[in-house]
Design a protein around this motif. Sequence first.
Motif, PDB file in Angstrom:
ATOM      1  N   LEU A  35       0.828  -1.205   0.000  1.00  0.00           N
ATOM      2  CA  LEU A  35       0.000   0.000   0.000  1.00  0.00           C
ATOM      3  C   LEU A  35       0.866   1.261   0.000  1.00  0.00           C
ATOM      4  CD1 LEU A  35      -2.778   1.343   0.180  1.00  0.00           C
ATOM      5  CD2 LEU A  35      -2.678   1.060   2.666  1.00  0.00           C
ATOM      6  N   GLN A  36       1.946   1.204   0.753  1.00  0.00           N
ATOM      7  CA  GLN A  36       2.870   2.341   0.818  1.00  0.00           C
ATOM      8  C   GLN A  36       3.495   2.614  -0.542  1.00  0.00           C
ATOM      9  OE1 GLN A  36       5.417   1.857   4.156  1.00  0.00           O
ATOM     10  NE2 GLN A  36       6.316   3.898   4.023  1.00  0.00           N
ATOM     11  N   MET A  37       3.811   1.572  -1.284  1.00  0.00           N
ATOM     12  CA  MET A  37       4.362   1.741  -2.625  1.00  0.00           C
ATOM     13  C   MET A  37       3.369   2.450  -3.540  1.00  0.00           C
ATOM     14  SD  MET A  37       6.087  -2.048  -3.031  1.00  0.00           S
ATOM     15  CE  MET A  37       6.063  -1.926  -4.806  1.00  0.00           C
ATOM     16  N   CYS A  38       2.087   2.130  -3.398  1.00  0.00           N
ATOM     17  CA  CYS A  38       1.060   2.767  -4.239  1.00  0.00           C
ATOM     18  C   CYS A  38       0.976   4.263  -3.968  1.00  0.00           C
ATOM     19  CB  CYS A  38      -0.297   2.105  -3.986  1.00  0.00           C
ATOM     20  SG  CYS A  38      -0.395   0.384  -4.516  1.00  0.00           S
ATOM     21  N   VAL A  39       1.064   4.664  -2.702  1.00  0.00           N
ATOM     22  CA  VAL A  39       1.024   6.090  -2.359  1.00  0.00           C
ATOM     23  C   VAL A  39       2.251   6.805  -2.932  1.00  0.00           C
ATOM     24  CG1 VAL A  39       0.974   7.759  -0.460  1.00  0.00           C
ATOM     25  CG2 VAL A  39      -0.326   5.634  -0.282  1.00  0.00           C
ATOM     26  N   ASP A  40       3.408   6.156  -2.849  1.00  0.00           N
ATOM     27  CA  ASP A  40       4.633   6.753  -3.407  1.00  0.00           C
ATOM     28  C   ASP A  40       4.484   7.015  -4.903  1.00  0.00           C
ATOM     29  OD1 ASP A  40       5.731   6.484  -0.890  1.00  0.00           O
ATOM     30  OD2 ASP A  40       6.792   4.623  -1.352  1.00  0.00           O
ATOM     31  N   VAL A  41       3.934   6.047  -5.608  1.00  0.00           N
ATOM     32  CA  VAL A  41       3.750   6.192  -7.052  1.00  0.00           C
ATOM     33  C   VAL A  41       2.780   7.339  -7.345  1.00  0.00           C
ATOM     34  CG1 VAL A  41       2.839   5.064  -9.120  1.00  0.00           C
ATOM     35  CG2 VAL A  41       4.306   3.790  -7.553  1.00  0.00           C
ATOM     36  N   ALA A  42       1.740   7.487  -6.514  1.00  0.00           N
ATOM     37  CA  ALA A  42       0.781   8.575  -6.711  1.00  0.00           C
ATOM     38  C   ALA A  42       1.456   9.937  -6.577  1.00  0.00           C
ATOM     39  CB  ALA A  42      -0.364   8.446  -5.704  1.00  0.00           C
ATOM     40  N   ILE A  43       2.393  10.075  -5.631  1.00  0.00           N
ATOM     41  CA  ILE A  43       3.119  11.346  -5.467  1.00  0.00           C
ATOM     42  C   ILE A  43       4.000  11.610  -6.680  1.00  0.00           C
ATOM     43  CG2 ILE A  43       4.818  12.588  -4.068  1.00  0.00           C
ATOM     44  CD1 ILE A  43       3.801  11.094  -1.638  1.00  0.00           C
ATOM     45  N   LEU A  44       4.624  10.582  -7.224  1.00  0.00           N
ATOM     46  CA  LEU A  44       5.451  10.754  -8.419  1.00  0.00           C
ATOM     47  C   LEU A  44       4.595  11.168  -9.615  1.00  0.00           C
ATOM     48  CD1 LEU A  44       7.893   7.712  -8.076  1.00  0.00           C
ATOM     49  CD2 LEU A  44       8.401  10.133  -7.679  1.00  0.00           C
ATOM     50  N   VAL A  45       3.364  10.661  -9.682  1.00  0.00           N
ATOM     51  CA  VAL A  45       2.439  11.093 -10.731  1.00  0.00           C
ATOM     52  C   VAL A  45       2.124  12.572 -10.570  1.00  0.00           C
ATOM     53  CG1 VAL A  45       0.080  10.840 -11.623  1.00  0.00           C
ATOM     54  CG2 VAL A  45       1.432   8.804 -11.076  1.00  0.00           C
ATOM     55  N   GLN A  46       1.969  13.029  -9.330  1.00  0.00           N
ATOM     56  CA  GLN A  46       1.747  14.456  -9.073  1.00  0.00           C
ATOM     57  C   GLN A  46       2.928  15.286  -9.571  1.00  0.00           C
ATOM     58  OE1 GLN A  46       1.021  14.679  -4.805  1.00  0.00           O
ATOM     59  NE2 GLN A  46      -1.121  15.189  -5.194  1.00  0.00           N
ATOM     60  N   VAL A  47       4.147  14.811  -9.320  1.00  0.00           N
ATOM     61  CA  VAL A  47       5.347  15.533  -9.764  1.00  0.00           C
ATOM     62  C   VAL A  47       5.305  15.734 -11.274  1.00  0.00           C
ATOM     63  CG1 VAL A  47       7.855  15.417  -9.982  1.00  0.00           C
ATOM     64  CG2 VAL A  47       6.770  14.749  -7.837  1.00  0.00           C
ATOM     65  N   CYS A  48       4.965  14.674 -11.999  1.00  0.00           N
ATOM     66  CA  CYS A  48       4.900  14.767 -13.464  1.00  0.00           C
ATOM     67  C   CYS A  48       3.749  15.666 -13.905  1.00  0.00           C
ATOM     68  CB  CYS A  48       4.729  13.371 -14.060  1.00  0.00           C
ATOM     69  SG  CYS A  48       6.113  12.250 -13.748  1.00  0.00           S
ATOM     70  N   TYR A  49       2.582  15.502 -13.288  1.00  0.00           N
ATOM     71  CA  TYR A  49       1.395  16.257 -13.706  1.00  0.00           C
ATOM     72  C   TYR A  49       1.567  17.748 -13.459  1.00  0.00           C
ATOM     73  CZ  TYR A  49      -3.397  17.955 -13.854  1.00  0.00           C
ATOM     74  OH  TYR A  49      -4.527  18.671 -14.144  1.00  0.00           O
ATOM     75  N   TYR A  50       1.959  18.122 -12.237  1.00  0.00           N
ATOM     76  CA  TYR A  50       2.108  19.544 -11.920  1.00  0.00           C
ATOM     77  C   TYR A  50       3.292  20.156 -12.659  1.00  0.00           C
ATOM     78  CZ  TYR A  50      -1.313  18.774  -8.211  1.00  0.00           C
ATOM     79  OH  TYR A  50      -2.454  18.474  -7.518  1.00  0.00           O
ATOM     80  N   GLY A  51       4.306  19.336 -12.920  1.00  0.00           N
ATOM     81  CA  GLY A  51       5.445  19.828 -13.695  1.00  0.00           C
ATOM     82  C   GLY A  51       5.049  20.151 -15.118  1.00  0.00           C
ATOM     83  N   LEU A  52       4.247  19.264 -15.733  1.00  0.00           N
ATOM     84  CA  LEU A  52       3.780  19.505 -17.097  1.00  0.00           C
ATOM     85  C   LEU A  52       2.818  20.690 -17.144  1.00  0.00           C
ATOM     86  CD1 LEU A  52       3.172  15.848 -18.343  1.00  0.00           C
ATOM     87  CD2 LEU A  52       4.960  17.426 -19.103  1.00  0.00           C
ATOM     88  N   SER A  53       1.958  20.819 -16.114  1.00  0.00           N
ATOM     89  CA  SER A  53       1.009  21.941 -16.070  1.00  0.00           C
ATOM     90  C   SER A  53       1.752  23.267 -15.999  1.00  0.00           C
ATOM     91  CB  SER A  53       0.086  21.794 -14.857  1.00  0.00           C
ATOM     92  OG  SER A  53      -0.678  20.610 -14.955  1.00  0.00           O
ATOM     93  N   ALA A  54       2.800  23.320 -15.183  1.00  0.00           N
ATOM     94  CA  ALA A  54       3.584  24.551 -15.063  1.00  0.00           C
ATOM     95  C   ALA A  54       4.311  24.857 -16.364  1.00  0.00           C
ATOM     96  CB  ALA A  54       4.590  24.419 -13.922  1.00  0.00           C
ATOM     97  N   HIS A  55       4.768  23.795 -17.051  1.00  0.00           N
ATOM     98  CA  HIS A  55       5.492  23.990 -18.313  1.00  0.00           C
ATOM     99  C   HIS A  55       4.562  24.545 -19.395  1.00  0.00           C
ATOM    100  CE1 HIS A  55       8.334  23.268 -21.553  1.00  0.00           C
ATOM    101  NE2 HIS A  55       7.390  22.611 -22.207  1.00  0.00           N
TER     102      HIS A  55
END
Length: 266
Positions: free
Chosen positions: A223-243
Amino acid sequence: MDQTAAAAAAMDGGLHVMVWLVSRIATVAIVVGGVVPFLPQYTRIRRSQSAEGFSTHVCLVLLLANILRIIFWFGHEFEFPLLMQSVVMIFAMILMIHLCTTVHASSDIGTRRHHFSDLQLRYFWCWSRFVDYIQCICVFSLLATIIAFLLRSSPICIEAIGFLALFTEAMLGAPQLYHNYHKHSTDGMSVPMVLMWTSGDTFKTAYFLVRSAPMQFSVCGALQMCVDVAILVQVCYYGLSAHHSTPHNVVPSSRSSITEDSTKAL
């Protein structure tokens, strides 16, 4: 035949030493590996003197989880390295809280102070002094120990404490996940920290499965691994939105400068 037997014995001895060495390295990694991901974030906060991008509720989750895990150990003993991992993590989270409190205190001069003794849920874990966090940790530890002592004769209750400890730890990244969602940004958060969370949680889950740790460890590790992956998805999503939003901010200013130049020329 003697030479063949000697070579086989030497090979078995070398293999035994290699297995022993790998086992010891894995043990050390389990004990201190959970702390390592926080080093980039700790360094970043010290360098920038700002803790805005880091959710201190991550520290709260880990403190609660590891205190409960230590209490669980007395009712259902598991591997000693996992117990030491909890001790090391509690010490590390106290250092993290101390740094964040110091940084906030230096930047919030003149603002109203909040204390643990005020008993206001609105300001829970948002106190102004480091000692308030220590008081909260001590009160929780005492209450949890008393409850576990009273329920020590019930195996179901002891196992429930273990599951609660590991489920709480599995939610380690949840405060950071919500913090990023609330800000619609991951600025100020250390991406290497999250990457190391993911790799460390993957290693831990594999270690739990190989070492036949109680079922709670493996389930909550996944379960902890799934939460970690979700945060990494946020990094990509918000990074692309800012770009994608950057060009829209640049174009109007360039057009206005061209208009101004044309006006001057006329």
